[in-house]
Design a protein around this motif. Structure first.
Motif, PDB file in Angstrom:
ATOM      1  N   UNK A   1      36.479  37.322  21.628  1.00 52.70           N
ATOM      2  CA  UNK A   1      37.107  37.898  21.582  1.00 52.70           C
ATOM      3  C   UNK A   1      37.682  38.392  22.767  1.00 52.70           C
ATOM      4  N   UNK A   2      36.531  39.507  23.239  1.00 53.32           N
ATOM      5  CA  UNK A   2      36.377  39.994  24.848  1.00 53.32           C
ATOM      6  C   UNK A   2      37.543  39.099  26.269  1.00 53.32           C
ATOM      7  N   UNK A   3      36.540  38.085  25.637  1.00 55.74           N
ATOM      8  CA  UNK A   3      37.030  37.168  26.988  1.00 55.74           C
ATOM      9  C   UNK A   3      37.934  35.964  26.684  1.00 55.74           C
ATOM     10  N   UNK A   4      38.238  35.349  25.688  1.00 65.95           N
ATOM     11  CA  UNK A   4      39.559  36.010  25.491  1.00 65.95           C
ATOM     12  C   UNK A   4      41.117  36.476  25.848  1.00 65.95           C
ATOM     13  N   UNK A   5      40.616  37.668  25.722  1.00 64.64           N
ATOM     14  CA  UNK A   5      41.577  38.515  25.589  1.00 64.64           C
ATOM     15  C   UNK A   5      41.887  38.829  27.010  1.00 64.64           C
ATOM     16  N   UNK A   6      40.617  39.271  28.187  1.00 60.25           N
ATOM     17  CA  UNK A   6      40.210  39.250  29.180  1.00 60.25           C
ATOM     18  C   UNK A   6      41.219  38.466  29.623  1.00 60.25           C
ATOM     19  N   UNK A   7      41.090  36.879  29.375  1.00 60.94           N
ATOM     20  CA  UNK A   7      41.873  36.232  29.627  1.00 60.94           C
ATOM     21  C   UNK A   7      43.446  35.757  29.809  1.00 60.94           C
ATOM     22  N   UNK A   8      43.765  36.356  28.767  1.00 58.50           N
ATOM     23  CA  UNK A   8      45.186  36.522  28.751  1.00 58.50           C
ATOM     24  C   UNK A   8      45.835  37.925  29.662  1.00 58.50           C
ATOM     25  N   UNK A   9      45.508  39.301  29.553  1.00 62.30           N
ATOM     26  CA  UNK A   9      45.488  39.854  30.550  1.00 62.30           C
ATOM     27  C   UNK A   9      45.523  38.518  32.074  1.00 62.30           C
ATOM     28  N   UNK A  10      44.696  38.360  33.115  1.00 66.34           N
ATOM     29  CA  UNK A  10      44.322  37.900  33.622  1.00 66.34           C
ATOM     30  C   UNK A  10      45.928  37.016  33.830  1.00 66.34           C
ATOM     31  N   UNK A  11      45.974  36.298  32.778  1.00 65.28           N
ATOM     32  CA  UNK A  11      47.414  35.250  33.084  1.00 65.28           C
ATOM     33  C   UNK A  11      48.049  35.963  33.013  1.00 65.28           C
ATOM     34  N   UNK A  12      48.702  36.525  32.186  1.00 65.10           N
ATOM     35  CA  UNK A  12      49.688  37.832  32.215  1.00 65.10           C
ATOM     36  C   UNK A  12      50.127  38.193  34.007  1.00 65.10           C
ATOM     37  N   UNK A  13      48.513  39.181  34.669  1.00 62.05           N
ATOM     38  CA  UNK A  13      48.837  39.856  35.926  1.00 62.05           C
ATOM     39  C   UNK A  13      49.399  38.816  36.909  1.00 62.05           C
ATOM     40  N   UNK A  14      48.695  37.413  36.702  1.00 56.43           N
ATOM     41  CA  UNK A  14      49.185  36.262  37.393  1.00 56.43           C
ATOM     42  C   UNK A  14      50.725  36.364  37.930  1.00 56.43           C
ATOM     43  N   UNK A  15      50.609  36.148  36.088  1.00 54.12           N
ATOM     44  CA  UNK A  15      52.442  35.640  36.668  1.00 54.12           C
ATOM     45  C   UNK A  15      53.219  36.465  36.975  1.00 54.12           C
ATOM     46  N   UNK A  16      52.800  37.864  36.451  1.00 51.84           N
ATOM     47  CA  UNK A  16      53.747  38.658  37.302  1.00 51.84           C
ATOM     48  C   UNK A  16      53.930  39.318  38.703  1.00 51.84           C
ATOM     49  N   UNK A  17      52.489  38.305  39.254  1.00 55.32           N
ATOM     50  CA  UNK A  17      52.374  37.794  40.515  1.00 55.32           C
ATOM     51  C   UNK A  17      53.169  37.144  41.370  1.00 55.32           C
ATOM     52  N   UNK A  18      52.919  36.005  40.899  1.00 50.17           N
ATOM     53  CA  UNK A  18      54.330  35.009  41.150  1.00 50.17           C
ATOM     54  C   UNK A  18      55.763  35.620  41.261  1.00 50.17           C
ATOM     55  N   UNK A  19      55.985  36.431  39.725  1.00 52.90           N
ATOM     56  CA  UNK A  19      57.106  36.650  39.688  1.00 52.90           C
ATOM     57  C   UNK A  19      58.018  37.144  41.369  1.00 52.90           C
ATOM     58  N   UNK A  20      56.580  39.151  41.248  1.00 47.44           N
ATOM     59  CA  UNK A  20      57.784  38.995  42.587  1.00 47.44           C
ATOM     60  C   UNK A  20      57.014  38.278  43.916  1.00 47.44           C
ATOM     61  N   UNK A  21      56.462  36.958  44.202  1.00 45.15           N
ATOM     62  CA  UNK A  21      55.923  36.165  44.931  1.00 45.15           C
ATOM     63  C   UNK A  21      57.577  35.623  45.192  1.00 45.15           C
ATOM     64  N   UNK A  22      57.989  35.215  44.456  1.00 41.70           N
ATOM     65  CA  UNK A  22      59.069  34.277  44.541  1.00 41.70           C
ATOM     66  C   UNK A  22      60.856  35.579  44.720  1.00 41.70           C
ATOM     67  N   UNK A  23      60.445  36.251  43.526  1.00 40.05           N
ATOM     68  CA  UNK A  23      62.097  37.441  44.441  1.00 40.05           C
ATOM     69  C   UNK A  23      61.338  37.440  46.167  1.00 40.05           C
ATOM     70  N   UNK A  24      60.798  37.277  46.057  1.00 41.18           N
ATOM     71  CA  UNK A  24      60.674  37.602  47.751  1.00 41.18           C
ATOM     72  C   UNK A  24      60.877  36.033  48.769  1.00 41.18           C
TER      73      UNK A  24
END
Length: 84
Positions: A1-24
């Motif tokens: 459970x915890x491993x899947x949860x951590x992966x989900x958060x890492x994926x969302x975090x990465x998408x946020x970084x990509x979103x900000x990078x592309x905006x700039x």
């Protein structure tokens, strides 16, 4: 459970970084240069494939010219059982 949860958060975090990078309009290479990281590392972070250190989070926030908390501005349903 915890491993899947951590992966989900890492994926969302990465998408946020990509979103900000592309905006700039930053390429992987340009952002990598700003962060002093390899461009493939930026790609892996954006895909949620690697865990990153706090120092790297600071470098990314500086490159994107945002406060570090902005990198965590994504929707997620936090699950209490993940913290037990």
């Amino acid at each position: 459970m915890k491993k899947l949860y951590k992966q989900e958060v890492l994926t969302l975090f990465g998408k946020r970084i990509k979103e900000l990078r592309l905006e700039r309009n930053l390429s992987y290479r340009k952002m990598a240069k700003e962060c002093d990281l390899g461009y493939s590392k930026i790609s892996k972070i954006e895909k949620g494939e690697v865990e990153i250190r706090f120092y790297t989070i600071l470098e990314i926030s500086i490159a994107l010219k945002v406060h570090p908390k902005e990198l965590f501005d994504f929707e997620h349903k936090w699950k209490d059982e993940a913290f037990m």
